[in-house]
Motif scaffolding. Sequence first.
Motif, mmCIF file in Angstrom:
data_model
loop_
_atom_site.group_PDB
_atom_site.id
_atom_site.type_symbol
_atom_site.label_atom_id
_atom_site.label_comp_id
_atom_site.label_asym_id
_atom_site.label_seq_id
_atom_site.Cartn_x
_atom_site.Cartn_y
_atom_site.Cartn_z
ATOM 1 N N VAL A 119 1.796 -11.356 0.331
ATOM 2 C CA VAL A 119 2.045 -10.559 1.538
ATOM 3 C C VAL A 119 2.248 -9.113 1.095
ATOM 4 O O VAL A 119 3.122 -8.813 0.270
ATOM 5 C CB VAL A 119 3.289 -11.047 2.298
ATOM 6 C CG1 VAL A 119 3.522 -10.186 3.537
ATOM 7 C CG2 VAL A 119 3.145 -12.519 2.689
ATOM 8 N N ILE A 120 1.431 -8.224 1.626
ATOM 9 C CA ILE A 120 1.463 -6.820 1.206
ATOM 10 C C ILE A 120 1.660 -5.924 2.421
ATOM 11 O O ILE A 120 0.974 -6.074 3.437
ATOM 12 C CB ILE A 120 0.154 -6.437 0.486
ATOM 13 C CG1 ILE A 120 -0.038 -7.299 -0.765
ATOM 14 C CG2 ILE A 120 0.141 -4.952 0.119
ATOM 15 C CD1 ILE A 120 -1.384 -7.135 -1.424
ATOM 16 N N GLY A 121 2.586 -4.984 2.304
ATOM 17 C CA GLY A 121 2.793 -4.004 3.362
ATOM 18 C C GLY A 121 2.059 -2.720 3.033
ATOM 19 O O GLY A 121 2.015 -2.310 1.872
ATOM 20 N N THR A 122 1.495 -2.077 4.044
ATOM 21 C CA THR A 122 0.768 -0.831 3.769
ATOM 22 C C THR A 122 1.713 0.281 3.324
ATOM 23 O O THR A 122 1.286 1.233 2.672
ATOM 24 C CB THR A 122 -0.030 -0.374 5.001
ATOM 25 O OG1 THR A 122 0.878 -0.063 6.081
ATOM 26 C CG2 THR A 122 -0.993 -1.460 5.454
ATOM 27 N N GLU A 127 3.374 4.035 -0.929
ATOM 28 C CA GLU A 127 4.353 4.429 -1.946
ATOM 29 C C GLU A 127 3.705 4.554 -3.315
ATOM 30 O O GLU A 127 4.025 5.475 -4.089
ATOM 31 C CB GLU A 127 5.496 3.423 -1.980
ATOM 32 C CG GLU A 127 6.718 3.886 -2.748
ATOM 33 C CD GLU A 127 7.350 5.133 -2.153
ATOM 34 O OE1 GLU A 127 7.857 5.961 -2.935
ATOM 35 O OE2 GLU A 127 7.318 5.293 -0.913
ATOM 36 N N VAL A 128 2.804 3.628 -3.638
ATOM 37 C CA VAL A 128 2.083 3.699 -4.911
ATOM 38 C C VAL A 128 1.257 4.978 -4.974
ATOM 39 O O VAL A 128 1.239 5.682 -5.996
ATOM 40 C CB VAL A 128 1.169 2.467 -5.085
ATOM 41 C CG1 VAL A 128 0.246 2.645 -6.293
ATOM 42 C CG2 VAL A 128 1.999 1.203 -5.239
ATOM 43 N N MET A 129 0.589 5.289 -3.861
ATOM 44 C CA MET A 129 -0.237 6.507 -3.832
ATOM 45 C C MET A 129 0.619 7.765 -3.947
ATOM 46 O O MET A 129 0.201 8.762 -4.550
ATOM 47 C CB MET A 129 -1.067 6.526 -2.549
ATOM 48 C CG MET A 129 -2.089 5.401 -2.476
ATOM 49 S SD MET A 129 -3.102 5.419 -0.979
ATOM 50 C CE MET A 129 -4.146 6.853 -1.302
ATOM 51 N N ALA A 140 0.058 14.738 3.547
ATOM 52 C CA ALA A 140 0.138 13.832 4.704
ATOM 53 C C ALA A 140 0.710 12.466 4.358
ATOM 54 O O ALA A 140 1.291 11.796 5.213
ATOM 55 C CB ALA A 140 -1.233 13.668 5.349
ATOM 56 N N ILE A 141 0.560 12.035 3.088
ATOM 57 C CA ILE A 141 1.036 10.695 2.732
ATOM 58 C C ILE A 141 2.491 10.697 2.274
ATOM 59 O O ILE A 141 3.071 9.639 2.034
ATOM 60 C CB ILE A 141 0.154 10.048 1.639
ATOM 61 C CG1 ILE A 141 0.359 10.748 0.292
ATOM 62 C CG2 ILE A 141 -1.311 10.042 2.044
ATOM 63 C CD1 ILE A 141 -0.320 10.042 -0.863
ATOM 64 N N VAL A 175 -8.005 3.800 1.824
ATOM 65 C CA VAL A 175 -8.722 3.642 0.551
ATOM 66 C C VAL A 175 -8.049 2.545 -0.277
ATOM 67 O O VAL A 175 -8.710 1.644 -0.813
ATOM 68 C CB VAL A 175 -8.751 4.964 -0.240
ATOM 69 C CG1 VAL A 175 -9.394 4.748 -1.616
ATOM 70 C CG2 VAL A 175 -9.506 6.038 0.534
ATOM 71 N N GLY A 176 -6.729 2.604 -0.364
ATOM 72 C CA GLY A 176 -5.988 1.584 -1.102
ATOM 73 C C GLY A 176 -6.019 0.235 -0.412
ATOM 74 O O GLY A 176 -6.148 -0.811 -1.061
#
Length: 299
Positions: A119-122, A127-129, A140-141, A175-176
């Motif tokens: 289960v992965i949350g966007t 956060e990784v990006m 923006a991120i 993209v991710g």
Amino acid sequence: MIIVIDPEKRTKIPFSRGILTRSITSTGVDVGIAYSIAAEIVKDLERRKVKLITKDEIREIAYKKLLEHGLKDAARKYLFWHELRKLKYPMIILLGGATGVGKSTLATELAFRLGIRTVIGTDTVREVMRKMISRDLLPAIHTSSFLAWRELRNVPRDVNPLIYGFESQVRYISVGINAVIERSYNEGFNTIIEGIHLVPGYLTLNERSFMYMITVRSLEALEARFYERARYSLRPAEYYVKNIEDIIHIQDYLVKKAKEHGVPIIENIELEESINTIMTHLMKEIPKRLKERGIKLEI
């Protein structure tokens, strides 16, 4: 100890009442009833002094137990999910929706019902990006989805700044997300992805992807959810309530995109009802897609 045999994989594992309970709850049966049925099955096996049993034999026993309890529809659903697992049909389930509508809770419960481990949350993807790309390069991120517009320069005058900023964040995060979808598809494992950044039109989906847009009925309902969520997390309700009108505007935008792309919209009033709606839709949609590939479920 009761040992479960899998003839295909040539494996032997200890019988698990918990796993059996979970497989029964995939039918929509209340977890308490599912546990009770699983306990009955264990008691029957112990009384018969069964030491070895196959997965198919357990399936048949569970199916009959559901019928004995008058749960005919649940019995049919039980066979469906069991046969689907035998086909090793990997699913990618995507739960989109505005902040606070209950996506994470739905994803967790759905994962339990279907036995999905990933289960992965966007927000995690974002956060990784953030760690990889500096604020100077992609401002923006580095903020909340409903505040992204404040980080942008030269916002066109003829557009809604809120939606323009949100779309800018979505464009990068997608993209991710698409990389996660592609990996799940190529490696053939079940995945649930949830998050506000799941916007129809920005995602590369395939025949094994199933997307749903989760909504709440009103601003008042969303506010209540924020205060309820704050009881169990470190996210302060006031931060979101202060921006609640913008969050509702983003929900309106997401609903519009869902309608444009034919994505089912689910108003999340009650958890069990929402879960059953999703699973009922999956049971209707999966056989259609399998049929297109010349595969028929034997149920």
